[in-house]
Design an enzyme around this catalytic site. Structure first.
Site, PDB file in Angstrom:
ATOM      1  CE  LYS A   1     116.052  39.920 -73.248  1.00 16.23           C
ATOM      2  NZ  LYS A   1     117.014  38.990 -73.260  1.00 16.23           N
TER       3      LYS A   1
ATOM      4  CG  HIS B   1     113.133  41.303 -76.020  1.00 13.96           C
ATOM      5  ND1 HIS B   1     113.151  42.468 -75.489  1.00 13.96           N
ATOM      6  CD2 HIS B   1     114.611  41.227 -76.333  1.00 13.96           C
ATOM      7  CE1 HIS B   1     114.664  42.863 -74.833  1.00 13.96           C
ATOM      8  NE2 HIS B   1     115.302  42.234 -75.549  1.00 13.96           N
TER       9      HIS B   1
END
Length: 542
Positions: free
Chosen positions: A426, A428
């Site tokens: 991921k 973010h």
């Protein structure tokens, strides 16, 4: 100030005390007064010491020292005060039974009933007991914080007892002061007591189906980090003994109620013994003290118990390798109920024709996951592995880690953090591939359903290594216990253990499946024959 022994200059009796054989070793323990009774060797845990003593004496008899008022009348008729009579009563019992006693259990209430002198007599009685025999102070204390700590100080330091009976009603806060940072000291926790009205509370059924005393047993198994927690289960309730043994396979059980309370010695011993013939301490008080020959009575009880132990050992020898823990049988029952375990003919990825198939993805309801989490948790508790964080590799490991953490907290009192990974990093939010509790620098226990080629384990090790975490071990549902290929004699699990050096703990293995099928009689005779043939062709020993 000195110990209770140092401060006591006057004995509450005018009769000289006959000397008893004393142990030649006097090991010291951290935090223990040099003048106090010797006990467990060095850093030896309390129940390791009790087990050693039981083996040395070849006995599971715990001699109760209960100076009932009526028992003191003849001694008082000779001119003794009640405290003096209590001391003489106990002295005679100790001298008659030291060769038989695995432990002694003075009941604090009978001494406290004698007033201030009674406390002095209790300390004197404990001093009478040879140093190599554990003393269990039956005080049934129950409080928390500084009050519980004061009770522990009174029992362990002032009276120099080695173990105490305690109440768990307020949770681990009422247990910790008696077992945490207490080398050589232990506690028997009230679980299912022998009094008739115990069923008012102790057999209450919880929402998850287990009885309250089973919950206590499982909690104590989880709290038993230092091998110094046992359980009190009345010998008058054989079913409760058996269920408690199933809930806490390794814990020592103190089983009062044999003799005057009507408990059947043979049935109680058979239900409460561990597979090794130990794990059960049977306190007998009036059955010994009120016999015309206490020495002979103690020997008779020892021999009766040992006869049951011998019979049980013979049974275990005849079924060597076929014994299943209760959680293993429960796991197989659940797997069959959910269709996770099926019998027939199944083609595996390797091309082999297997007579059984295991698909953990079919543990797909709330109740199934709840049961599965408990069986994993019980395996973890039984393994005694030390770890800091659970880790479930995606995808099947994610719900596993969650339900195992839930069961460890709810059923065993172990609040353990858990983490897992996502397949794609991921970029973010928190970022990265790891989710949940921090694993950096932690000892991580990996949980998964099976190990086929070891790919998921290797990936987990790589991810965790980047966080400077170490793998403490792996827990899985099933060890198929078969060769990786026709040219190799190792299983996938054996290869992983050899390559990485940590242990893999399955809930069940192929040999356990055979034992389960055999235990079901002829109900699955065809499946048993097929699995045995498969084991003979492809199986490996663990």
């Amino acid at each position: 100030p000195g110990s209770a022994r140092d401060r006591q200059t006057d004995r509450p009796t005018d009769r000289p005390r006959r000397s008893l054989r004393r142990s030649t070793h006097r090991p010291t323990e951290g935090g223990r007064r040099a003048s106090g009774r010797a006990g467990a060797m060095g850093g030896e845990a309390f129940f390791a010491w009790l087990e050693r003593r039981a083996r040395e004496a070849d006995s599971l008899v715990c001699v109760g020292l209960d100076p009932h008022e009526i028992d003191l009348v003849p001694l008082q008729a000779e001119g003794r005060t009640a405290p003096q009579a209590a001391l003489e009563f106990c002295r005679r019992l100790v001298e008659a039974t030291t060769h038989v006693a695995a432990a002694y259990k003075p009941n604090a209430a009978f001494f406290e009933a004698l007033g201030a002198e009674g406390h002095t007599v209790l300390a004197e009685v404990i001093k009478l007991i040879p140093d190599d025999i554990p003393v269990v102070l039956d005080a049934k204390r129950g409080d928390i914080s500084s009050t519980a700590a004061a009770y522990a100080t009174a029992g362990y330091e002032q009276l120099n007892a080695h173990c105490m009976t305690i109440h768990p009603y307020m949770g681990f806060d009422s247990v910790a002061p008696f077992v945490e940072d207490k080398p050589g000291r232990g506690a028997f926790v009230l679980c299912k007591t022998s009094n008739p009205s115990s069923e008012d509370l102790e057999t209450a059924q919880l929402v998850d189906g287990q009885l309250l005393y089973e919950k206590v047993a499982r909690l104590c198994a989880g709290w038993n980090k230092h091998n110094n927690i046992g359980l009190v289960v009345g010998a008058t309730d054989v079913e409760a003994l058996a269920r408690t043994r199933a809930a806490a396979p390794d814990l020592w059980i103190l089983a009062p109620g044999v003799g005057f309370q009507g408990g059947n010695l043979g049935e109680a011993a058979a239900a409460g013994l561990r597979a090794d013939g130990l794990g059960l301490l049977i306190p007998i008080s009036r059955g010994i003290s009120r016999d015309e020959d206490p020495k002979a009575a103690a020997e008779r009880f020892r021999d009766q118990i040992n006869a049951v132990r011998k019979e049980a050992a013979a049974g275990h020898k005849d079924t060597a390798g076929q014994d299943l823990a209760a959680f293993q049988k429960g796991f197989f029952d659940l797997a069959l109920k959910c269709g996770v375990l099926k019998f027939g003919e199944f083609t595996l990825k390797s091309g082999r024709k297997s007579p059984y198939f295991f698909n953990a993805g079919l543990f797909n309801t709330g109740s199934a996951l709840d049961g599965l989490g408990r069986y994993y948790a019980e395996r973890i508790i039984a393994s005694k592995i030390e770890f800091d964080v659970l880790f479930g590799p995606a995808y099947k490991g994610i719900p596993l880690a969650a339900v195992i953490a839930l069961s460890l907290s709810r059923d065993f009192g172990r609040d353990v953090p858990f983490a897992y990974n996502r397949k794609e990093a991921k970029d973010h939010g928190e970022g990265g591939v790891l989710v949940g509790a921090p694993v950096k620098g932690q000892r991580v226990l990996v949980v998964d359903d099976v190990i086929t080629a070891g790919t998921a384990i290797r990936e987990s090790i790589s991810m965790l290594g980047k966080e400077n975490a170490s793998v403490a071990g792996v827990v899985i549902a099933l060890d198929r216990q078969e060769k990786k290929s026709d040219t190799e004699n190792q299983s996938a699990i054996q290869a992983v253990k050899e390559e990485f050096g940590f242990d893999v703990f399955p809930i069940v293995a192929l040999d356990d499946l055979l034992a389960y099928l055999k235990s079901n009689g002829g109900a699955q005779a065809d499946a048993l024959a097929s699995v045995e043939a498969y084991r003979a062709e492809y199986g490996v020993d663990r």
